[in-house]
Write an enzyme that holds these catalytic residues in place. Sequence first.
Site, PDB file in Angstrom:
ATOM      1  N   ASP B 205     -85.921   9.201 -12.618  1.00 40.78           N
ATOM      2  CA  ASP B 205     -86.063  10.330 -11.706  1.00 40.78           C
ATOM      3  C   ASP B 205     -87.503  10.359 -11.224  1.00 40.78           C
ATOM      4  O   ASP B 205     -88.439  10.262 -12.033  1.00 40.78           O
ATOM      5  CB  ASP B 205     -85.703  11.624 -12.448  1.00 40.78           C
ATOM      6  N   LEU B 206     -87.702  10.464  -9.912  1.00 39.18           N
ATOM      7  CA  LEU B 206     -89.071  10.454  -9.394  1.00 39.18           C
ATOM      8  C   LEU B 206     -89.739  11.799  -9.672  1.00 39.18           C
ATOM      9  O   LEU B 206     -89.117  12.857  -9.536  1.00 39.18           O
ATOM     10  CB  LEU B 206     -89.071  10.173  -7.893  1.00 39.18           C
ATOM     11  N   ASP B 248     -83.491  11.532  -5.354  1.00 41.55           N
ATOM     12  CA  ASP B 248     -84.605  10.741  -5.876  1.00 41.55           C
ATOM     13  C   ASP B 248     -84.286  10.237  -7.278  1.00 41.55           C
ATOM     14  O   ASP B 248     -85.150  10.162  -8.134  1.00 41.55           O
ATOM     15  CB  ASP B 248     -85.902  11.555  -5.864  1.00 41.55           C
TER      16      ASP B 248
END
Lengths: 195, 342
Positions: B205-206, B248
Amino acid sequence: MHGLINRAVQCYLRDTFGAGRWRDIARESRIGVENFEPMLLYPPGTTEALITAASRVMGRPRDALLEDMGTYLVSNPQLEALRRLLRFGGSDFEEFLHSLEDLPGRGRLALPDLALPDLVLTAREAGRYRLRCRSDLPGTGYVMIGLLRAMADDYGALALLDYLGAAGDCEDIGIELLETGFAEGRAFDLAFRTG
Amino acid sequence: MARDEDDLTVGLGRAALDRLMPMHLYLSAGGTILSAGPTIARLYGKNGLIGLDFFATFEIRRPVGISGPADLARVAGARLIMLPLQTDGLSLRGVALPLAGAGGGMLLNLSFGIGVVEAVAHYRLTDADFAVTDLAMELLYLMEAKAAVTDELRQLNLRLQGARDAAEEQALTDTLTGLRNRRALDMTLDRVIAEGQSFGLMHIDLDYFKAVNDTYGHAAGDHVLREVGQALMSETRKMDTVARVGGDEFVIVFKDLADPGRLSRIADRIVARLSLPISFEDHSCMISASIGISISTDYDPPDPERMLDDADQALYASKKAGRGRAQLHHPAPRGDGDPCLN
């Protein structure tokens, strides 16, 4: 209409006028495709729409286009298979003429969905025939004139062809056979080379 | 006035015989070939067939046991299958019938049967070599028509196959990044589990991605996602599956890789790589990544749903621990109770 016929029209227009003009014609005809698959079926009226659009876009009379296409079908080297299949009709041009009545049947033998024009040959006097051609597509008689002229050439025969007229969905062609051995025809070797 | 059929006798001259039956053989009572039709004669070239002993020139395969004139007379009217001994591979079929009259003898009429296609090529036969009633020309016509149709169908199949491959590829691809999509990920997981391969699962996960989007706009966000996609591809092997599964969020399936140490090192490298600034126009976008890892060998049997959940929990632990880091999911020691994270 069978894709094979539409594909033939497409190849003729593309090879004769170029890919750009073919796309113009396809757009103008509103047929919704730019590429016909020879082994699929298309709605009736597709061929008619193509021919009408081609005549309009190219500014050429429909009859002249159709006649030119008939010649193309036999003389284009890429369609050698069709020329060979037609040559199975007879060993000389006159025999070939007599085999024309079998053409729809021969077409169906190859492709059961293929509807070719109904053809009836009537001998009028020595060397003179009338070919009656019945089809859904007006102007099919002109295609036949172009095709027969090219086939006469192929057999090395000299024949005069003229369009006698149309009535309903029938068109009549006059054929005058001047000489069967006029020139050296193109070779036709029965043996089929695969690959 | 009706004439008895049995009394009817027809006489034919040589020219008529040749035209009607271009593949006939006329045998004397002793089995000598007295006359041969022009097409069967072509098979034998200049030397010809006349005067040869039929039974020394042809082998009758069916019916069996035919080796002389008396045998042949016995099977008059039956279908014969025979091999001309001088030609290789050619098989003829035909029928023999006794001739009326003082001389006796037999008349055989032959044809190429299905071998006509090869015979035409081999002996350069033409239309004129066949009897007018022979369907050889129709057979040849059909064969060519069929070959032409088959060729068209083969090409159509190739085009359809190409279109199908392209559509399938499209259906499995995330259009923004060119990575695999969620559907492709599910298919990959099902496949590796079905094949019994071990694998590592990484859920990424960004961090701070929302800030990039909010500050520099969606174009910047899209650019960052594409760059992340590139980075993930270059940090993984060709056999691994890299998928974008949400805005994202990314998931990587590492095939044949179940070693926690190696997976952790790869995850650390990805975190380090994604912590580098990504330039977009004049801006420098700073993001990072939090990662959770689960490993198929911790499950019996591996279940994609659970493994994704566990990787997600490990990811959540990474986030809580301060982001920009990776955590392994550790299975409960006895397969019950809450999973223990560290």
